[in-house]
Motif scaffolding. Structure first.
Motif, PDB file in Angstrom:
ATOM      1  N   ASP A  74       0.689  -1.247  -0.038  1.00 51.31           N
ATOM      2  CA  ASP A  74       0.064  -0.079   0.008  1.00 51.31           C
ATOM      3  C   ASP A  74       0.878   1.266   0.052  1.00 51.31           C
ATOM      4  N   GLU A  75       1.990   1.187  -0.440  1.00 53.31           N
ATOM      5  CA  GLU A  75       2.797   2.380  -0.643  1.00 53.31           C
ATOM      6  C   GLU A  75       3.138   2.462  -2.220  1.00 53.31           C
ATOM      7  N   PRO A  76       3.354   3.940  -2.557  1.00 49.58           N
ATOM      8  CA  PRO A  76       3.737   4.276  -3.919  1.00 49.58           C
ATOM      9  C   PRO A  76       5.197   3.587  -4.104  1.00 49.58           C
ATOM     10  N   HIS A  77       5.404   3.185  -5.485  1.00 46.56           N
ATOM     11  CA  HIS A  77       7.010   2.894  -5.724  1.00 46.56           C
ATOM     12  C   HIS A  77       7.261   3.627  -6.929  1.00 46.56           C
ATOM     13  N   TYR A  78       8.483   4.603  -6.833  1.00 53.74           N
ATOM     14  CA  TYR A  78       8.639   5.336  -7.844  1.00 53.74           C
ATOM     15  C   TYR A  78       9.935   4.841  -8.614  1.00 53.74           C
ATOM     16  N   HIS A  79       9.666   4.869  -9.986  1.00 49.16           N
ATOM     17  CA  HIS A  79      10.437   3.877 -10.865  1.00 49.16           C
ATOM     18  C   HIS A  79      11.108   5.339 -12.009  1.00 49.16           C
ATOM     19  N   ASP A  80      12.312   5.263 -11.981  1.00 43.54           N
ATOM     20  CA  ASP A  80      12.919   6.258 -13.010  1.00 43.54           C
ATOM     21  C   ASP A  80      12.680   5.348 -14.392  1.00 43.54           C
ATOM     22  N   PRO A  99      15.554  -8.262  -7.251  1.00 39.62           N
ATOM     23  CA  PRO A  99      15.289  -7.106  -6.439  1.00 39.62           C
ATOM     24  C   PRO A  99      15.986  -5.832  -6.876  1.00 39.62           C
ATOM     25  N   HIS A 100      15.557  -4.673  -6.489  1.00 42.62           N
ATOM     26  CA  HIS A 100      16.205  -3.521  -6.603  1.00 42.62           C
ATOM     27  C   HIS A 100      16.079  -2.411  -5.639  1.00 42.62           C
ATOM     28  N   GLU A 101      16.909  -1.514  -5.281  1.00 45.26           N
ATOM     29  CA  GLU A 101      16.781  -0.639  -4.322  1.00 45.26           C
ATOM     30  C   GLU A 101      15.488   0.596  -5.028  1.00 45.26           C
ATOM     31  N   PRO A 102      14.901   0.619  -3.759  1.00 51.81           N
ATOM     32  CA  PRO A 102      13.727   1.798  -4.378  1.00 51.81           C
ATOM     33  C   PRO A 102      14.494   3.220  -4.502  1.00 51.81           C
ATOM     34  N   ALA A 103      13.650   3.987  -5.336  1.00 47.09           N
ATOM     35  CA  ALA A 103      14.246   5.401  -5.454  1.00 47.09           C
ATOM     36  C   ALA A 103      14.507   6.213  -3.798  1.00 47.09           C
ATOM     37  N   TYR A 104      15.653   6.728  -3.893  1.00 48.70           N
ATOM     38  CA  TYR A 104      16.135   7.452  -2.589  1.00 48.70           C
ATOM     39  C   TYR A 104      15.479   8.694  -2.606  1.00 48.70           C
ATOM     40  N   ASP A 105      14.384   9.031  -1.664  1.00 43.63           N
ATOM     41  CA  ASP A 105      13.924  10.288  -1.255  1.00 43.63           C
ATOM     42  C   ASP A 105      13.246  10.899  -2.550  1.00 43.63           C
ATOM     43  N   PRO A 106      12.415  10.338  -3.292  1.00 42.84           N
ATOM     44  CA  PRO A 106      11.919  10.877  -4.547  1.00 42.84           C
ATOM     45  C   PRO A 106      10.859  11.768  -4.256  1.00 42.84           C
ATOM     46  N   ASN A 107      10.893  12.767  -5.183  1.00 39.80           N
ATOM     47  CA  ASN A 107       9.888  14.004  -5.075  1.00 39.80           C
ATOM     48  C   ASN A 107       8.553  13.314  -5.870  1.00 39.80           C
ATOM     49  N   PRO A 108       7.514  13.012  -5.379  1.00 40.12           N
ATOM     50  CA  PRO A 108       6.402  12.659  -5.844  1.00 40.12           C
ATOM     51  C   PRO A 108       5.823  13.449  -7.012  1.00 40.12           C
ATOM     52  N   GLY A 109       6.105  14.772  -6.794  1.00 38.33           N
ATOM     53  CA  GLY A 109       5.875  15.524  -8.242  1.00 38.33           C
ATOM     54  C   GLY A 109       6.524  15.492  -9.500  1.00 38.33           C
ATOM     55  N   ASP A 110       7.685  14.657  -9.287  1.00 35.06           N
ATOM     56  CA  ASP A 110       8.419  14.384 -10.461  1.00 35.06           C
ATOM     57  C   ASP A 110       8.024  12.823 -11.257  1.00 35.06           C
TER      58      ASP A 110
END
Length: 131
Positions: A74-80, A99-110
Protein backbone atom coordinates in the motif's frame (compact mmCIF):
# COMPACT_ATOMS: atom_id res chain seq x y z
CA UNK A 1 17.31 6.33 -27.47
CA UNK A 2 19.45 3.45 -26.21
CA UNK A 3 18.05 0.40 -24.50
CA UNK A 4 19.40 -0.29 -21.03
CA UNK A 5 20.58 -3.85 -20.57
CA UNK A 6 19.24 -5.66 -17.54
CA UNK A 7 22.77 -6.55 -16.51
CA UNK A 8 23.47 -2.92 -15.55
CA UNK A 9 21.47 -3.51 -12.39
CA UNK A 10 23.41 -4.53 -9.30
CA UNK A 11 23.87 -8.29 -9.09
CA UNK A 12 21.46 -10.25 -6.92
CA UNK A 13 23.48 -11.10 -3.79
CA UNK A 14 21.43 -14.28 -3.38
CA UNK A 15 21.65 -15.53 -6.97
CA UNK A 16 21.64 -19.34 -7.03
CA UNK A 17 21.52 -19.44 -3.22
CA UNK A 18 19.14 -22.18 -2.03
CA UNK A 19 18.76 -20.25 1.24
CA UNK A 20 17.65 -17.05 -0.53
CA UNK A 21 15.39 -15.29 2.01
CA UNK A 22 13.17 -14.01 -0.82
CA UNK A 23 12.03 -17.57 -1.54
CA UNK A 24 9.77 -17.32 1.50
CA UNK A 25 7.77 -14.63 -0.31
CA UNK A 26 7.07 -16.75 -3.37
CA UNK A 27 3.68 -18.37 -3.69
CA UNK A 28 3.80 -22.11 -4.06
CA UNK A 29 2.54 -21.67 -7.61
CA UNK A 30 5.34 -19.26 -8.49
CA UNK A 31 8.19 -21.04 -10.23
CA UNK A 32 11.41 -19.22 -11.03
CA UNK A 33 12.17 -21.52 -13.95
CA UNK A 34 8.86 -21.18 -15.81
CA UNK A 35 9.12 -19.10 -18.99
CA UNK A 36 6.66 -16.29 -19.53
CA UNK A 37 3.69 -17.04 -21.75
CA UNK A 38 3.27 -15.70 -25.26
CA UNK A 39 0.51 -13.39 -24.02
CA UNK A 40 2.77 -12.04 -21.25
CA UNK A 41 5.60 -11.56 -23.75
CA UNK A 42 3.29 -9.62 -26.09
CA UNK A 43 2.10 -7.47 -23.19
CA UNK A 44 5.66 -6.74 -22.04
CA UNK A 45 6.73 -5.75 -25.55
CA UNK A 46 3.75 -3.40 -25.76
CA UNK A 47 4.63 -1.93 -22.34
CA UNK A 48 8.23 -1.35 -23.44
CA UNK A 49 7.04 0.36 -26.62
CA UNK A 50 4.60 2.53 -24.65
CA UNK A 51 7.30 3.35 -22.11
CA UNK A 52 9.60 4.67 -24.86
CA UNK A 53 6.82 6.94 -26.13
CA UNK A 54 5.95 8.17 -22.63
CA UNK A 55 9.58 8.91 -21.83
CA UNK A 56 10.08 10.77 -25.11
CA UNK A 57 7.01 12.92 -24.41
CA UNK A 58 7.37 13.51 -20.68
CA UNK A 59 11.07 13.47 -19.81
CA UNK A 60 11.69 16.83 -21.58
CA UNK A 61 8.90 18.22 -19.37
CA UNK A 62 10.73 17.22 -16.19
CA UNK A 63 8.97 13.93 -15.45
CA UNK A 64 11.53 11.49 -14.04
CA UNK A 65 9.47 8.31 -14.34
CA UNK A 66 6.39 6.41 -13.29
CA UNK A 67 4.79 5.87 -9.89
CA UNK A 68 2.99 2.59 -9.22
CA UNK A 69 0.73 1.98 -6.24
CA UNK A 70 1.83 -1.32 -4.71
CA UNK A 71 -1.03 -3.59 -3.75
CA UNK A 72 1.16 -5.57 -1.38
CA UNK A 73 2.51 -2.78 0.81
CA UNK A 74 0.00 0.00 0.00
CA UNK A 75 2.90 2.35 -0.73
CA UNK A 76 3.74 4.15 -3.97
CA UNK A 77 6.81 2.86 -5.78
CA UNK A 78 8.75 5.40 -7.86
CA UNK A 79 10.56 4.09 -10.95
CA UNK A 80 12.92 6.23 -13.03
CA UNK A 81 12.56 5.64 -16.76
CA UNK A 82 15.79 3.65 -17.15
CA UNK A 83 15.12 1.46 -14.11
CA UNK A 84 11.60 0.60 -15.23
CA UNK A 85 12.84 -0.19 -18.75
CA UNK A 86 15.63 -2.39 -17.38
CA UNK A 87 13.17 -4.19 -15.10
CA UNK A 88 10.73 -4.86 -17.94
CA UNK A 89 13.55 -6.05 -20.21
CA UNK A 90 14.80 -8.34 -17.48
CA UNK A 91 11.32 -9.75 -16.97
CA UNK A 92 11.09 -10.33 -20.70
CA UNK A 93 14.50 -12.05 -20.84
CA UNK A 94 14.50 -13.97 -17.55
CA UNK A 95 10.84 -14.31 -16.65
CA UNK A 96 11.43 -12.49 -13.37
CA UNK A 97 12.89 -9.30 -11.98
CA UNK A 98 15.77 -9.06 -9.59
CA UNK A 99 15.20 -7.11 -6.40
CA UNK A 100 16.33 -3.51 -6.65
CA UNK A 101 16.68 -0.55 -4.37
CA UNK A 102 13.76 1.85 -4.28
CA UNK A 103 14.25 5.44 -5.36
CA UNK A 104 16.01 7.43 -2.67
CA UNK A 105 13.87 10.26 -1.31
CA UNK A 106 11.87 10.75 -4.53
CA UNK A 107 9.93 13.92 -5.15
CA UNK A 108 6.40 12.63 -5.89
CA UNK A 109 5.81 15.61 -8.18
CA UNK A 110 8.49 14.25 -10.54
CA UNK A 111 6.59 11.02 -11.23
CA UNK A 112 3.27 10.28 -12.93
CA UNK A 113 1.08 7.20 -13.18
CA UNK A 114 0.94 4.86 -16.15
CA UNK A 115 -2.65 6.07 -16.74
CA UNK A 116 -1.47 9.69 -16.80
CA UNK A 117 1.17 8.76 -19.38
CA UNK A 118 -1.41 6.99 -21.53
CA UNK A 119 -3.79 9.96 -21.33
CA UNK A 120 -1.03 12.44 -22.11
CA UNK A 121 0.08 10.43 -25.15
CA UNK A 122 -3.52 10.09 -26.33
CA UNK A 123 -3.96 13.87 -25.95
CA UNK A 124 -0.83 14.60 -27.96
CA UNK A 125 -1.92 12.17 -30.67
CA UNK A 126 -5.43 13.67 -30.80
CA UNK A 127 -4.02 17.20 -30.94
CA UNK A 128 -1.64 16.32 -33.78
CA UNK A 129 -4.42 14.54 -35.67
CA UNK A 130 -6.62 17.62 -35.44
CA UNK A 131 -4.28 19.58 -37.73
Amino acid sequence: MQAVAHDVLPPDPFADDPDDPARAFLDHEDRLDEPISDAERTELLADLSDLAVYQALLEPRGVRGIVVDCGECDEPHYHDWHLLRASLEQLLADGRMRPHEPAYDPNPGDYVSWDYCRGFADGVTANESAY
